[in-house]
Design an enzyme around this catalytic site. Structure first.
Site, PDB file in Angstrom:
ATOM      1  N   PHE A  21       0.606  -1.291   0.028  1.00 39.89           N
ATOM      2  CA  PHE A  21       0.027  -0.027  -0.008  1.00 39.89           C
ATOM      3  C   PHE A  21       0.796   1.252  -0.075  1.00 39.89           C
ATOM      4  O   PHE A  21       0.294   2.119  -0.467  1.00 39.89           O
ATOM      5  CB  PHE A  21      -0.916   0.022   1.299  1.00 39.89           C
ATOM      6  CG  PHE A  21      -0.373   0.507   2.549  1.00 39.89           C
ATOM      7  CD1 PHE A  21      -0.265   1.902   2.870  1.00 39.89           C
ATOM      8  CD2 PHE A  21       0.185  -0.278   3.280  1.00 39.89           C
ATOM      9  CE1 PHE A  21       0.485   2.364   3.917  1.00 39.89           C
ATOM     10  CE2 PHE A  21       0.604   0.051   4.568  1.00 39.89           C
ATOM     11  CZ  PHE A  21       0.840   1.351   4.574  1.00 39.89           C
ATOM     12  N   SER A  26       5.443  -6.872   3.647  1.00 44.43           N
ATOM     13  CA  SER A  26       5.854  -7.223   4.889  1.00 44.43           C
ATOM     14  C   SER A  26       6.746  -8.456   4.907  1.00 44.43           C
ATOM     15  O   SER A  26       6.523  -9.370   3.997  1.00 44.43           O
ATOM     16  CB  SER A  26       4.836  -7.135   6.011  1.00 44.43           C
ATOM     17  OG  SER A  26       4.061  -8.311   5.589  1.00 44.43           O
ATOM     18  N   CYS A  44       9.294   1.972   3.794  1.00 46.13           N
ATOM     19  CA  CYS A  44      10.355   0.482   4.083  1.00 46.13           C
ATOM     20  C   CYS A  44      11.770   1.313   4.128  1.00 46.13           C
ATOM     21  O   CYS A  44      12.301   0.604   4.669  1.00 46.13           O
ATOM     22  CB  CYS A  44      10.357  -0.268   3.040  1.00 46.13           C
ATOM     23  SG  CYS A  44      11.086   0.111   1.295  1.00 46.13           S
ATOM     24  N   GLU A  89       8.439  -4.145  13.510  1.00 41.06           N
ATOM     25  CA  GLU A  89       8.249  -2.890  12.486  1.00 41.06           C
ATOM     26  C   GLU A  89       7.039  -2.473  12.657  1.00 41.06           C
ATOM     27  O   GLU A  89       6.017  -2.847  12.515  1.00 41.06           O
ATOM     28  CB  GLU A  89       8.170  -3.782  11.039  1.00 41.06           C
ATOM     29  CG  GLU A  89       8.371  -2.469   9.930  1.00 41.06           C
ATOM     30  CD  GLU A  89       8.246  -2.792   8.451  1.00 41.06           C
ATOM     31  OE1 GLU A  89       7.632  -3.715   8.456  1.00 41.06           O
ATOM     32  OE2 GLU A  89       8.850  -2.057   7.633  1.00 41.06           O
TER      33      GLU A  89
HETATM   34  P1  NAD Z   1       1.549  -6.563   3.081  1.00 41.38           P
HETATM   35  O1  NAD Z   1       2.616  -7.487   3.348  1.00 41.38           O
HETATM   36  O2  NAD Z   1       0.411  -6.551   4.115  1.00 41.38           O
HETATM   37  O3  NAD Z   1       0.542  -6.579   1.741  1.00 41.38           O
HETATM   38  C1  NAD Z   1       1.608  -6.705   0.488  1.00 41.38           C
HETATM   39  C2  NAD Z   1       0.764  -7.211  -0.566  1.00 41.38           C
HETATM   40  O4  NAD Z   1       0.559  -8.628  -0.037  1.00 41.38           O
HETATM   41  C3  NAD Z   1      -0.582  -6.467  -0.815  1.00 41.38           C
HETATM   42  O5  NAD Z   1      -0.753  -6.671  -2.282  1.00 41.38           O
HETATM   43  C4  NAD Z   1      -1.577  -7.395  -0.112  1.00 41.38           C
HETATM   44  O6  NAD Z   1      -2.731  -7.612  -0.437  1.00 41.38           O
HETATM   45  C5  NAD Z   1      -0.808  -8.930  -0.098  1.00 41.38           C
HETATM   46  N1  NAD Z   1      -1.059  -9.683   1.151  1.00 41.38           N
HETATM   47  C6  NAD Z   1      -1.275  -9.191   2.428  1.00 41.38           C
HETATM   48  N2  NAD Z   1      -1.563 -10.215   3.006  1.00 41.38           N
HETATM   49  C7  NAD Z   1      -1.471 -11.393   2.407  1.00 41.38           C
HETATM   50  C8  NAD Z   1      -1.614 -12.795   2.698  1.00 41.38           C
HETATM   51  N3  NAD Z   1      -1.798 -13.163   3.796  1.00 41.38           N
HETATM   52  N4  NAD Z   1      -1.313 -13.588   1.527  1.00 41.38           N
HETATM   53  C9  NAD Z   1      -1.156 -13.291   0.596  1.00 41.38           C
HETATM   54  N5  NAD Z   1      -1.042 -11.866   0.203  1.00 41.38           N
HETATM   55  C10 NAD Z   1      -1.284 -11.168   1.185  1.00 41.38           C
HETATM   56  O7  NAD Z   1       2.271  -5.016   3.250  1.00 41.38           O
HETATM   57  P2  NAD Z   1       1.594  -3.575   3.057  1.00 41.38           P
HETATM   58  O8  NAD Z   1       0.952  -3.356   4.610  1.00 41.38           O
HETATM   59  O9  NAD Z   1       0.725  -3.519   1.982  1.00 41.38           O
HETATM   60  O10 NAD Z   1       2.850  -2.848   2.965  1.00 41.38           O
HETATM   61  C11 NAD Z   1       3.738  -2.374   4.089  1.00 41.38           C
HETATM   62  C12 NAD Z   1       4.925  -3.341   3.951  1.00 41.38           C
HETATM   63  O11 NAD Z   1       5.590  -3.401   2.863  1.00 41.38           O
HETATM   64  C13 NAD Z   1       5.960  -3.026   5.320  1.00 41.38           C
HETATM   65  O12 NAD Z   1       6.520  -3.907   6.004  1.00 41.38           O
HETATM   66  C14 NAD Z   1       7.168  -2.291   4.393  1.00 41.38           C
HETATM   67  O13 NAD Z   1       8.192  -2.313   5.117  1.00 41.38           O
HETATM   68  C15 NAD Z   1       7.089  -3.019   3.247  1.00 41.38           C
HETATM   69  N6  NAD Z   1       7.866  -2.458   1.986  1.00 41.38           N
HETATM   70  C16 NAD Z   1       8.948  -2.914   1.661  1.00 41.38           C
HETATM   71  C17 NAD Z   1       9.794  -2.541   0.625  1.00 41.38           C
HETATM   72  C18 NAD Z   1      11.064  -2.863   0.297  1.00 41.38           C
HETATM   73  O14 NAD Z   1      11.200  -2.380  -0.888  1.00 41.38           O
HETATM   74  N7  NAD Z   1      11.638  -3.906   1.183  1.00 41.38           N
HETATM   75  C19 NAD Z   1       9.056  -1.177  -0.080  1.00 41.38           C
HETATM   76  C20 NAD Z   1       7.872  -0.814   0.272  1.00 41.38           C
HETATM   77  C21 NAD Z   1       7.028  -1.402   1.534  1.00 41.38           C
END
Ligand code: NAD
Length: 511
Positions: free
Chosen positions: A153, A230, A285, A386
């Site tokens: 997101f 995440s 992130c 985090e």
């Molecule tokens: P998230 O892991 O909740 O969701 C990421 C994606 O996975 C979304 O499209 C979501 O719909 C999907 N998803 C969520 N739960 C799932 C499940 N149980 N099974 C399958 N798919 C699922 O992450 P978020 O809250 O959208 O984003 C924030 C996180 O992303 C933070 O941890 C941040 O550090 C990380 N992030 C990392 C980077 C990087 O480059 N390392 C960049 C941006 C964000």
């Protein structure tokens, strides 16, 4: 205020999906708390439809000339540039980050598109004439096929732009599953791709949740998956996707430390800590979430950080002057707030409580002001977890060596920074720190688009970083051709051409 929220649906085969959704979700404006749209959630059948459209389109797109591909990419770049304002507004309306921050996200996405515009240069192979007598060897990089992108997101435009331009430039077709919290920028990108002349079906968007993600991970036609999110989900995506035989890069969460040595310029350092800790409400992130203050710098540094925090303008990102917006959802805001009580209960000093910060926005928004914890220690949950919100922790350590040990013992390894006036210390730090992206007096060291972005340890699963040269590598596979042609033309030497009837069962040697 709209009385009937809009419907947001998938984008398949070059147009909005026209089916009837079996599953839906809601999209909210985080600055008001109002429901702004109903979002169609993909079933397995809808994902299959998108993959079929992508696969059909890929058969033609893989043979589109490099000239044609770069023409489309340049057109897309122009459209994105001309529509910066619109896409920025879409981001702010669903994510909540302030307009200027959203504009920065779009600018970094544009850089990734500009890199992909150079695809003819990037896809050049190697050629060795006469590797063996009259035998030439050369390599080409070919596209994989249909690739999946699953994005978080917090960068609803930039993260899709980290991957899709390179994937498309390399000759692949894409199925993007953006975050269900802020889906509109992805659809807008789809419209721009179509307007840029990308053939229908090369770029598709399916919306939804785990159902869509699992189908992407299992689908036999999808060859590779780029995921950002995440750490627990990144680990899951990597395991399930690779078990299904796919190439997977899964970028995960972070806990980024900023090490401050006593010789640092404290005003510059305090500016950086506040900017990198609270920009985008800490939902980056690459946000700094831990300041590691090496004795005796902590008291003076904290005083300067507090001064700056007090002046931050928190509110609706569309209002003039706002520097930090709300958190993305009510549930996330509540989770972040729960760490304020947890930190106090575990013995940290709540130096600034963000719950008291004035807000320039509607009461229904998901607000939390900037928060500072002092005297944090590594066992506390405010350190281990985090938090992904506007909560900055200060850990005090006696020496530079203790600072390095702390960072290296942390399971995350996305970004880190050192603030110092000592070039030797900075050089030692970049050498011994176990983190993928390092800043020297730079708090958010996001690499430019012609390098690649990626963390170490639990911040990335897989061996390819995102965008840049690693992106080209990830979205292609190598083919090496060993070639000998009969030399029959009059006057051409026949040296090295085997004569007919010369059967040789030995392993081919080069001579
Ligand atoms: P998230 O892991 O909740 O969701 C990421 C994606 O996975 C979304 O499209 C979501 O719909 C999907 N998803 C969520 N739960 C799932 C499940 N149980 N099974 C399958 N798919 C699922 O992450 P978020 O809250 O959208 O984003 C924030 C996180 O992303 C933070 O941890 C941040 O550090 C990380 N992030 C990392 C980077 C990087 O480059 N390392 C960049 C941006 C964000």
């Amino acid at each position: 205020m709209s009385t009937s929220p809009a419907r947001i649906t998938h984008w398949i085969g070059g147009k909005p999906w026209d089916g009837v959704a079996e599953r839906t979700g809601s999209v909210y404006d985080p600055a008001t708390g109002e429901r702004s749209a109903t979002l169609d959630f993909a079933t397995e059948t809808v994902v299959d439809e998108a993959v079929a459209a992508a696969n059909a389109a890929w058969q033609g797109w893989r043979n589109a000339s490099l000239a044609k591909r770069s023409t489309v990419l340049f057109a897309f770049r122009e459209l994105l540039n001309n529509n910066r304002r619109r896409i920025t507004e879409l981001i702010t309306a669903e994510h909540g980050k302030v307009l200027s921050d959203a504009a920065g996200e779009v600018a970094r996405g544009l850089e990734a598109v500009e890199f992909a515009c150079g695809i003819p240069q990037l896809l050049k192979g190697g050629f060795s004439e006469n590797a063996s007598t009259s035998v030439d060897v050369y390599s080409i990089r070919q596209p994989l096929g249909v690739v999946g992108i699953i994005s978080p997101f917090n960068f609803p435009a930039m993260v899709p732009l980290w991957f899709a331009p390179n994937a498309i430039a390399c000759g692949n077709a894409v199925v993007l599953k953006p975050s269900e919290k802020d889906p509109s920028p992805a659809n807008f990108l789809a419209e721009l791709w179509a307007e840029a002349g990308l053939p229908d079906g090369v770029f598709n968007v399916v919306h939804g949740d785990k159902v869509a993600v699992d189908r992407i991970l299992d689908h036999p036609t999808i060859r590779a998956v780029s995921f950002v999110g995440s750490t627990p989900i990144a680990r899951y995506v990597y395991g399930r996707g690779t078990a299904a035989g796919k190439r997977v890069q899964a970028l995960g969460g972070a806990k980024n430390h900023m090490v401050v040595l006593p010789d640092a310029d404290l005003d510059v350092t305090a500016d950086a800590a506040v900017s990198a800790g609270f920009g985008s409400a800490g939902e980056r992130c690459m946000a700094i979430s831990v300041v590691v203050a090496v004795d005796p710098v902590a008291d003076e540094l904290i005083a300067r950080i507090k001064e700056r925090m007090a002046t931050l303008h928190i509110g609706d990102g569309r209002r003039p002057g706002c520097e930090m917006g709300p958190l993305v959802t009510a549930a996330h805001r509540d989770r972040v707030v729960s760490y304020l009580d947890a930190g106090v209960a575990e013995g940290a000093t709540l130096a600034v409580d963000g719950r008291g910060h004035p807000v320039d926005g509607e009461a229904g928004g998901y607000w939390l002001g900037p928060t500072l914890f002092d005297n944090v220690t590594p066992e506390m949950s405010v350190y281990t977890d985090e938090i992904f919100g506007p909560v900055l922790s200060v850990v005090r350590v006696p020496s530079y060596a203790d600072a390095v040990n702390l960072v290296n013992a942390n399971p995350y390894g996305n970004g880190t920074a050192i603030f110092t006036g000592d070039g030797g210390a900075a050089r030692a730090f970049q050498n011994e720190i176990e983190v993928g992206m390092v800043g020297v007096n730079v708090p958010i060291p996001v690499p430019v688009s012609y390098y690649s972005f990626g963390g170490w340890k639990d911040s990335l699963f897989g061996d390819s970083h995102a965008y840049g040269p690693d992106g080209i590598h990830f979205f292609t596979r190598n083919k090496v051709i060993t070639s000998r042609w009969p030399e029959r033309a009059v006057g051409v030497s026949t040296q090295g051409t085997p004569a007919p009837g010369n059967v040789n069962l030995g392993f081919p040697r080069n001579d």
